[in-house]
Write an enzyme that holds these catalytic residues in place. Structure first.
Site, mmCIF file in Angstrom:
data_model
loop_
_atom_site.group_PDB
_atom_site.id
_atom_site.type_symbol
_atom_site.label_atom_id
_atom_site.label_comp_id
_atom_site.label_asym_id
_atom_site.label_seq_id
_atom_site.Cartn_x
_atom_site.Cartn_y
_atom_site.Cartn_z
ATOM 1 N N HIS A 191 1.560 7.899 1.918
ATOM 2 C CA HIS A 191 2.190 6.594 1.694
ATOM 3 C C HIS A 191 1.944 5.668 2.888
ATOM 4 C CE1 HIS A 191 4.807 9.053 3.996
ATOM 5 N NE2 HIS A 191 5.966 8.857 3.375
ATOM 6 N N TYR A 192 2.114 6.183 4.088
ATOM 7 C CA TYR A 192 1.868 5.385 5.296
ATOM 8 C C TYR A 192 0.395 5.009 5.401
ATOM 9 C CZ TYR A 192 1.796 4.090 10.242
ATOM 10 O OH TYR A 192 1.620 3.422 11.426
ATOM 11 N N SER A 193 -0.495 5.984 5.188
ATOM 12 C CA SER A 193 -1.935 5.719 5.289
ATOM 13 C C SER A 193 -2.374 4.683 4.269
ATOM 14 C CB SER A 193 -2.716 7.027 5.091
ATOM 15 O OG SER A 193 -2.354 7.993 6.059
ATOM 16 N N SER A 242 -0.503 2.382 2.853
ATOM 17 C CA SER A 242 0.057 1.066 3.183
ATOM 18 C C SER A 242 -0.764 0.384 4.269
ATOM 19 C CB SER A 242 1.522 1.207 3.620
ATOM 20 O OG SER A 242 1.653 1.819 4.893
ATOM 21 N N LYS A 243 -1.200 1.145 5.263
ATOM 22 C CA LYS A 243 -1.953 0.547 6.364
ATOM 23 C C LYS A 243 -3.397 0.225 5.958
ATOM 24 C CE LYS A 243 1.398 0.452 9.347
ATOM 25 N NZ LYS A 243 1.957 -0.837 9.809
#
Length: 251
Positions: free
Chosen positions: A157-159, A161-162
């Site tokens: 999810h973080y990857s 989003s970035k």
């Protein structure tokens, strides 16, 4: 402030500006002559940050939820009322989320990370760019991550989003390329802040093992790169990605 300072007379917004990387960026922009408006969801942290930074220059604050369009628009008006214009926007607010394999994440957790990390910069750019177009000048710096280029396991999810922030940067940079508004992003490896407390020690150790310099980045190093991207010395670069990874990045 001396007119020789690189950001003298500029007004900048820093989202997530009450702590961590955002606070360090605000401090550096103030030292370089800018006035700043700190945007953050935490009203207490905003008050504390303003108290500690005000000796360096003109500091305003706005309590804002970057995932809510009405809240962002209200913060734009608060900034204009306090400081008169908007020249700089640093989209720094973000969260790491829980560490888990993709199929173990709940839809709610996935949406929460994407909402803050990607929809937040969209809404802030949407709210601020019209003001920059009126002024005929702007610098936007988005804080992405090397995870958006490489994809960290147990952080899909973080990857994602970035990676989205990188794509947003490139698209908006092209849309504004002839408007004297430059849009760039930085892709740090791990910067030593409280966000590490959101991660498992196993994940922290994994990320450190990927950095050839064998250390985490410092907030001041991120702030220095952002300050240059906010300055008029950055004049022929837009839609670009600047690594801050201690040698980790390979492209």
């Amino acid at each position: 402030m001396s007119s020789s300072l690189p950001l003298s007379g500029r007004v900048g917004i820093i989202t997530g500006g009450a702590r961590g990387i955002g606070y360090a960026i605000a401090k550096r922009l103030l030292q370089d002559g800018a006035s700043v408006c700190l945007w953050d969801v935490d009203e207490t942290a905003l008050s504390e940050a303003k108290a500690s930074l005000s000796s360096l220059g003109n500091v305003a604050t706005a309590q804002v939820n970057v995932t809510d369009a009405a809240s962002v628009e209200a913060a734009v008006q608060t900034t204009l009322a306090a400081l008169g214009k908007i020249d700089l926007l640093v989209n720094n607010a973000g969260i790491a989320g829980n560490n888990a394999k993709l199929w173990e994440l709940t839809p709610e957790e996935w949406r929460r990370v994407l909402d803050i990390n990607l929809n937040g910069p969209f809404l802030c750019c949407r709210g601020v760019v019209p003001q920059m177009l009126k002024n005929g000048f702007g610098r936007i710096v988005n804080i992405a991550s090397v995870a958006g280029k490489e994809g960290n396991p147990n952080a899909s999810h973080y990857s994602a989003s970035k990676a989205g922030v990188i794509g947003l940067t490139k698209s908006l940079g092209k849309e504004l390329a002839t408007s004297n508004i430059l849009v760039n992003c930085i892709t740090p490896a791990v910067i030593e802040t409280d966000i590490l407390k959101q991660m498992t020690q196993q994940h922290v150790d994994y990320m450190l093992s990927k950095i050839p310099m064998n250390r985490f980045g410092q907030k001041e190093e991120a702030a220095a790169m952002v300050a240059w991207l906010c300055s008029e010395d950055c004049s022929f670069t837009t839609g670009a990605v600047f690594d801050l990874s201690g040698g980790r990045a390979t492209y």
